[in-house]
Motif scaffolding. Sequence first.
Motif, PDB file in Angstrom:
ATOM      1  N   VAL A 136     -33.628 -43.093 -30.576  1.00 36.68           N
ATOM      2  CA  VAL A 136     -33.199 -44.434 -30.963  1.00 36.68           C
ATOM      3  C   VAL A 136     -32.193 -44.320 -32.110  1.00 36.68           C
ATOM      4  O   VAL A 136     -32.242 -43.386 -32.901  1.00 36.68           O
ATOM      5  CB  VAL A 136     -34.384 -45.349 -31.384  1.00 36.68           C
ATOM      6  N   CYS A 137     -31.266 -45.262 -32.150  1.00 40.40           N
ATOM      7  CA  CYS A 137     -30.237 -45.269 -33.195  1.00 40.40           C
ATOM      8  C   CYS A 137     -30.858 -45.800 -34.490  1.00 40.40           C
ATOM      9  O   CYS A 137     -31.974 -46.303 -34.480  1.00 40.40           O
ATOM     10  CB  CYS A 137     -29.051 -46.119 -32.751  1.00 40.40           C
ATOM     11  N   PRO A 138     -30.151 -45.695 -35.624  1.00 41.53           N
ATOM     12  CA  PRO A 138     -30.714 -46.191 -36.888  1.00 41.53           C
ATOM     13  C   PRO A 138     -31.094 -47.669 -36.847  1.00 41.53           C
ATOM     14  O   PRO A 138     -31.888 -48.132 -37.662  1.00 41.53           O
ATOM     15  CB  PRO A 138     -29.591 -45.921 -37.899  1.00 41.53           C
TER      16      PRO A 138
ATOM     17  N   ASN B 160     -32.538 -48.910 -34.176  1.00 41.15           N
ATOM     18  CA  ASN B 160     -33.652 -48.977 -33.226  1.00 41.15           C
ATOM     19  C   ASN B 160     -33.312 -49.282 -31.777  1.00 41.15           C
ATOM     20  O   ASN B 160     -34.177 -49.730 -31.024  1.00 41.15           O
ATOM     21  CB  ASN B 160     -34.695 -49.995 -33.696  1.00 41.15           C
ATOM     22  N   HIS B 161     -32.066 -49.058 -31.378  1.00 44.32           N
ATOM     23  CA  HIS B 161     -31.731 -49.228 -29.963  1.00 44.32           C
ATOM     24  C   HIS B 161     -32.046 -47.936 -29.207  1.00 44.32           C
ATOM     25  O   HIS B 161     -31.835 -46.852 -29.733  1.00 44.32           O
ATOM     26  CB  HIS B 161     -30.246 -49.556 -29.786  1.00 44.32           C
ATOM     27  N   LYS B 162     -32.509 -48.085 -27.978  1.00 43.65           N
ATOM     28  CA  LYS B 162     -32.769 -46.905 -27.156  1.00 43.65           C
ATOM     29  C   LYS B 162     -31.447 -46.263 -26.729  1.00 43.65           C
ATOM     30  O   LYS B 162     -30.560 -46.953 -26.221  1.00 43.65           O
ATOM     31  CB  LYS B 162     -33.556 -47.304 -25.904  1.00 43.65           C
TER      32      LYS B 162
ATOM     33  N   ASP C 113     -23.754 -41.656 -30.513  1.00 44.27           N
ATOM     34  CA  ASP C 113     -23.204 -42.981 -30.790  1.00 44.27           C
ATOM     35  C   ASP C 113     -24.065 -44.025 -30.094  1.00 44.27           C
ATOM     36  O   ASP C 113     -24.726 -43.730 -29.112  1.00 44.27           O
ATOM     37  CB  ASP C 113     -21.781 -43.114 -30.228  1.00 44.27           C
ATOM     38  N   CYS C 114     -23.994 -45.255 -30.597  1.00 43.82           N
ATOM     39  CA  CYS C 114     -24.704 -46.348 -29.942  1.00 43.82           C
ATOM     40  C   CYS C 114     -23.737 -47.496 -29.703  1.00 43.82           C
ATOM     41  O   CYS C 114     -22.746 -47.653 -30.421  1.00 43.82           O
ATOM     42  CB  CYS C 114     -25.872 -46.806 -30.808  1.00 43.82           C
ATOM     43  N   PHE C 115     -24.066 -48.309 -28.701  1.00 42.27           N
ATOM     44  CA  PHE C 115     -23.213 -49.463 -28.385  1.00 42.27           C
ATOM     45  C   PHE C 115     -23.091 -50.437 -29.549  1.00 42.27           C
ATOM     46  O   PHE C 115     -22.158 -51.205 -29.663  1.00 42.27           O
ATOM     47  CB  PHE C 115     -23.745 -50.197 -27.143  1.00 42.27           C
TER      48      PHE C 115
ATOM     49  N   GLY D  63     -22.474 -49.854 -32.534  1.00 42.16           N
ATOM     50  CA  GLY D  63     -21.492 -49.473 -33.547  1.00 42.16           C
ATOM     51  C   GLY D  63     -21.966 -48.344 -34.442  1.00 42.16           C
ATOM     52  O   GLY D  63     -21.152 -47.719 -35.139  1.00 42.16           O
ATOM     53  N   GLU D  64     -23.272 -48.047 -34.442  1.00 40.25           N
ATOM     54  CA  GLU D  64     -23.758 -46.885 -35.184  1.00 40.25           C
ATOM     55  C   GLU D  64     -23.150 -45.658 -34.510  1.00 40.25           C
ATOM     56  O   GLU D  64     -23.224 -45.507 -33.295  1.00 40.25           O
ATOM     57  CB  GLU D  64     -25.290 -46.782 -35.100  1.00 40.25           C
ATOM     58  N   SER D  65     -22.525 -44.787 -35.301  1.00 35.53           N
ATOM     59  CA  SER D  65     -21.927 -43.629 -34.649  1.00 35.53           C
ATOM     60  C   SER D  65     -22.150 -42.356 -35.454  1.00 35.53           C
ATOM     61  O   SER D  65     -22.441 -42.407 -36.656  1.00 35.53           O
ATOM     62  CB  SER D  65     -20.431 -43.858 -34.413  1.00 35.53           C
TER      63      SER D  65
HETATM   64 ZN    ZN Z   1     -27.736 -49.170 -31.943  1.00 30.04          ZN
END
Ligand code: ZN
Length: 133
Positions: free
Chosen positions: A65-67, A69-71, A87-89, A91-93
């Motif tokens: 999970v991203c910072p 909390n997205h899977k 990276d996450c959708f 914007g966390e990268s």
């Molecule tokens: Zn995310």
Amino acid sequence: MATSIPFGKINEILARWAANTPPIEDFTVENVLYAVGLDSSYYEIILRFLMSKAGFELIPKKMLVCPSNHKIQAFDLDEDLEGELFDCFCGESDFEAEDFILVFSFTDDFKKDALALKKKFMKNQEQRYLQLV
Ligand SMILES: [Zn+2]
């Protein structure tokens, strides 16, 4: 723990999820607790019960999970992600694989078995209906 563990009900729910089209994948211990109406004090025993099915009915995986909390993606438990960036959708990268949640999916054998059982059940229901008319 006041209530006894409804193992039969859990097995039924797992079979229903596996026979779903498309099958329910990447579910968590919390999802199972919620589905059978148990609170989080049962987490550990349900976790152990689900892990006992590993390799037979269930495949445990770690879901990155991203910072926020997205899977992101599910990996094998022993997969080494050291040094890799994600990276996450949202914007966390360029974050490292640090936060995981434990998820389960179904083995192909179990999905096949659950589907066959579902068909048999539906056929029985039809038969019973036909006998009534
Ligand atoms: Zn995310």
